[in-house]
Design a protein around this motif. Structure first.
Motif, PDB file in Angstrom:
ATOM      1  N   PHE A   1     -36.069  13.913 -23.715  1.00 25.15           N
ATOM      2  CA  PHE A   1     -35.222  14.156 -24.553  1.00 25.15           C
ATOM      3  C   PHE A   1     -35.674  13.643 -25.867  1.00 25.15           C
ATOM      4  O   PHE A   1     -35.717  12.366 -25.941  1.00 25.15           O
ATOM      5  CB  PHE A   1     -33.789  13.719 -24.205  1.00 25.15           C
ATOM      6  N   GLY A   2     -35.474  14.176 -26.993  1.00 29.81           N
ATOM      7  CA  GLY A   2     -35.876  13.621 -28.321  1.00 29.81           C
ATOM      8  C   GLY A   2     -34.516  13.766 -29.273  1.00 29.81           C
ATOM      9  O   GLY A   2     -33.992  14.983 -29.239  1.00 29.81           O
ATOM     10  N   ALA A   3     -34.604  12.889 -30.221  1.00 27.73           N
ATOM     11  CA  ALA A   3     -33.231  13.392 -31.143  1.00 27.73           C
ATOM     12  C   ALA A   3     -33.334  12.531 -32.264  1.00 27.73           C
ATOM     13  O   ALA A   3     -34.035  11.471 -32.306  1.00 27.73           O
ATOM     14  CB  ALA A   3     -31.924  12.837 -30.357  1.00 27.73           C
ATOM     15  N   ALA A   4     -32.727  12.867 -33.377  1.00 28.35           N
ATOM     16  CA  ALA A   4     -32.666  12.042 -34.422  1.00 28.35           C
ATOM     17  C   ALA A   4     -31.383  12.232 -35.391  1.00 28.35           C
ATOM     18  O   ALA A   4     -30.669  13.077 -35.113  1.00 28.35           O
ATOM     19  CB  ALA A   4     -33.672  12.628 -35.416  1.00 28.35           C
ATOM     20  N   SER A   5     -31.136  11.210 -36.375  1.00 31.79           N
ATOM     21  CA  SER A   5     -29.836  11.343 -37.128  1.00 31.79           C
ATOM     22  C   SER A   5     -30.417  11.161 -38.403  1.00 31.79           C
ATOM     23  O   SER A   5     -31.387  10.719 -38.921  1.00 31.79           O
ATOM     24  CB  SER A   5     -28.841  10.496 -36.605  1.00 31.79           C
ATOM     25  N   ASP A   6     -29.238  11.369 -39.349  1.00 32.84           N
ATOM     26  CA  ASP A   6     -29.754  11.290 -40.879  1.00 32.84           C
ATOM     27  C   ASP A   6     -28.965  10.138 -41.781  1.00 32.84           C
ATOM     28  O   ASP A   6     -28.838   9.130 -41.060  1.00 32.84           O
ATOM     29  CB  ASP A   6     -28.846  12.749 -41.508  1.00 32.84           C
TER      30      ASP A   6
ATOM     31  N   ASP B   1     -26.470   8.847 -43.265  1.00 33.73           N
ATOM     32  CA  ASP B   1     -25.163   8.318 -42.807  1.00 33.73           C
ATOM     33  C   ASP B   1     -24.749   8.633 -41.605  1.00 33.73           C
ATOM     34  O   ASP B   1     -23.448   8.175 -41.140  1.00 33.73           O
ATOM     35  CB  ASP B   1     -24.112   8.879 -43.648  1.00 33.73           C
ATOM     36  N   GLY B   2     -25.416   9.271 -40.491  1.00 32.54           N
ATOM     37  CA  GLY B   2     -25.322   9.171 -39.122  1.00 32.54           C
ATOM     38  C   GLY B   2     -24.181  10.435 -38.678  1.00 32.54           C
ATOM     39  O   GLY B   2     -23.914  10.524 -37.493  1.00 32.54           O
ATOM     40  N   ASP B   3     -24.101  11.438 -39.571  1.00 29.10           N
ATOM     41  CA  ASP B   3     -23.113  12.514 -39.076  1.00 29.10           C
ATOM     42  C   ASP B   3     -24.060  13.712 -38.695  1.00 29.10           C
ATOM     43  O   ASP B   3     -23.525  14.725 -38.132  1.00 29.10           O
ATOM     44  CB  ASP B   3     -22.296  12.774 -40.152  1.00 29.10           C
ATOM     45  N   ARG B   4     -25.333  13.729 -38.774  1.00 29.43           N
ATOM     46  CA  ARG B   4     -26.170  15.137 -38.405  1.00 29.43           C
ATOM     47  C   ARG B   4     -26.983  14.580 -37.143  1.00 29.43           C
ATOM     48  O   ARG B   4     -27.114  13.410 -36.885  1.00 29.43           O
ATOM     49  CB  ARG B   4     -26.818  15.497 -39.809  1.00 29.43           C
ATOM     50  N   ASN B   5     -27.626  15.647 -36.556  1.00 24.24           N
ATOM     51  CA  ASN B   5     -28.480  15.390 -35.533  1.00 24.24           C
ATOM     52  C   ASN B   5     -29.510  16.554 -35.414  1.00 24.24           C
ATOM     53  O   ASN B   5     -29.369  17.723 -35.991  1.00 24.24           O
ATOM     54  CB  ASN B   5     -27.617  15.372 -34.149  1.00 24.24           C
TER      55      ASN B   5
END
Length: 539
Positions: free
Chosen positions: A268-273, A275-279
């Protein structure tokens, strides 16, 4: 000592969908930030004796403006401010803190996924007492005040130590510096089955993009869930995000994508932006679009403890694909289509009409806060994987086999001349009435409109929210100008093709959308108006 400082109004302080965003150098003008903050305070009639939350994403100028905001809060009658240590608070964590503390609202200093640094972007957003972005009636009042303001109030004496957790005092006001991570991490532990996730044997790569979610992801993923050290990459927030654009898409998170399509990719891979509200969600060898992610999370949310009893409803922004609508139909719950902007979801959440919301711009969330929440989406995906024992690819393929597939892409034309962009939209709106029934290539236009939203919770109407062109068979193209940039205009073109269960469910997205992309240019004259032969970013 409270000082009243004479000032002159600026003409360019109209908040957009996510507050006031400008280049750093604009905010560095004398009185610029102070004017906007004072305008916010001036429209809050019940600020005397109230609590205010202040925090930001750590980008360049964050600490400077937070210091000013605290001093101005003290001069404007607030009794207490809660500030994230070091000036840090992710947007969802700020929403949670506002709700938990009973604050009147909060100032969130961020330009979200926009780049940071001395020559880049900065922003200020006001969130109200429910933890969500201020509604239009408040942002309009703020803008009106910015045009007439002639003075602001500020406490000039005394020092503020943003790095020391604990209570301080400034001008008779309590300044409480709080751990920015703990309360949010505790909230996540109440929503998801951490024990199941810990025991699932999953491997994870999370890219914090040198932005605010680094400390949150490290605490939750590595410390509380026991994933290996190094699971969180680029986990130290930097004022310039390491010189990168903190937008979790396949362009700016390319390194993560390359990792996830390799033979030895994690599960599983993920990222955020910023200010932390996107994925960003990527399984081994498969990217999940934000629109699909919303639909898949909604279809499987019952596997997490917080949503085991089912969902009240699902809401999506108008440009987001209709994939979530099909889930709502299957679950026999309401589906809502709103304008872009989380504040519209807030009304539905407060009214108890929906549980999960999402936008195609990589924002998803639920009724636990009143903001989109990047780590929440990551944890719900992990909970689903742990509960089912399936891979991301299996979850996706089984979902499409049940509901059909909405092939989807967004084409961004950035920094377009504002007059040219406005002319494109005006010309498009003028021809709407004549589009239905026309054929463009092999596509037949079934309907076309300029989306307007009638909010069933407060009776408000939001017009001119984007042009929709709907084709026979469930496909469509949407055109709108974004309100999140700081220079020129960003034209966003959303392409969507629906394939039923009996159709092609494993084809190449670009190929499946090629005819719709051609139709978009033919209908709107993108090349003719903008001079652009291709988008700057495709997500």
């Amino acid at each position: 000592m409270i000082e009243t400082v004479s000032t002159t109004a600026f003409t360019d302080q109209k908040p957009g969908t996510s507050g006031l965003r400008k280049k750093v150098k604009v905010f560095q003008q004398q009185h610029y930030a102070e004017n906007f903050i004072q305008a916010v305070f001036d429209v809050l009639d019940d600020r005397a004796g109230a609590t205010l939350v202040i925090g930001g994403d750590g980008r360049f100028l964050n600490r400077v403006v937070i210091d000013k905001a605290i001093r101005m809060a003290a001069a404007n009658g607030f009794s207490r401010v809660l500030v994230g240590q070091g000036g840090i608070l992710s947007t969802p964590a700020a929403s949670n803190l506002i709700r938990q503390s009973g604050a009147i609202g909060g100032l969130i200093l961020s330009a979200s996924h926009n780049p940071g640094g001395p020559d880049e972007d900065f922003g200020i957003k006001y969130n109200v007492g429910n933890g969500g972005p201020a509604p239009e009636k408040i942002t309009e009042a703020i803008y009106a005040r910015t045009r007439t303001i002639d003075a602001y109030r500020i406490v000039t004496a005394g020092e503020i130590d943003l790095d020391r957790v604990g209570t301080q005092e400034l001008g008779g006001m309590t300044v409480e510096i709080v751990d920015p991570v703990g309360a949010y991490a505790d909230l996540m532990a109440t929503l998801f089955d951490f024990t199941a996730i810990r025991g699932a044997g999953l491997t994870v790569a999370f890219d914090a993009m040198s932005a605010v979610t680094g400390p949150y992801a490290t605490e939750i993923l590595e410390c509380r869930l026991g994933f290996a050290e190094g699971t969180v990459r680029n986990g130290t927030p930097l004022e310039d995000f390491g010189g990168h654009h903190p937008d979790p898409n396949l362009v700016h998170a390319r390194e993560l994508y390359d990792l996830m399509v390799a033979e030895d990719a994690p599960d599983f891979g993920a990222a955020s932006d910023g200010d932390g509200d996107r994925n960003l969600i990527i399984g081994r060898g498969i990217f999940i679009t934000p629109s699909d992610s919303l639909a898949m999370l909604a279809a499987n949310a019952h596997l997490a403890p917080a949503y085991a009893k089912g969902l009240k409803g699902i809401a999506r922004s108008m440009p987001t694909s209709a994939a979530a609508d099909r889930v709502a139909d299957a679950l026999e719950i309401p589906a809502f289509e709103t304008p872009t902007g989380w504040k519209f979801f807030g009304n539905l959440l407060d009214a108890g009409r929906v549980t999960i919301c999402g936008e195609e711009s990589a924002g998803t969330g639920s009724d636990h806060v009143r903001e989109k929440d990047g780590l929440w989406a990551v944890l719900l995906w992990l909970n689903i994987l742990a509960a089912t024992g399936k891979s991301v690819r299996q979850i996706a393929e089984e979902h499409w086999a049940r509901f059909g597939r909405n092939y989807y892409a967004r084409h961004d034309y950035e920094g377009v001349d504002s007059a040219a962009a406005d002319a494109l939209m005006a010309t498009l709106r003028d021809k709407l009435a004549h589009l239905p029934g026309q054929k463009v290539g092999d596509l037949t236009i079934e309907a076309a409109d300029d989306f307007a939203y009638h909010d069933s919770t407060d009776g408000s109407v939001s017009s001119n929210q984007g042009v929709r062109v709907l084709f026979a068979g469930g496909s469509r193209v949407v055109f709108r100008l974004s309100g999140t940039g700081t220079s020129g205009a960003t034209l966003r073109v959303y392409l969507e093709r629906y394939e039923p269960v009996s159709g092609q469910l494993d084809a190449d997205t670009t190929q499946m959308l090629a005819d719709i992309a051609s139709a978009a240019d033919a209908i709107a004259g993108i090349v003719r108006h903008t001079g652009r032969t291709q988008p700057d970013v495709v997500t």
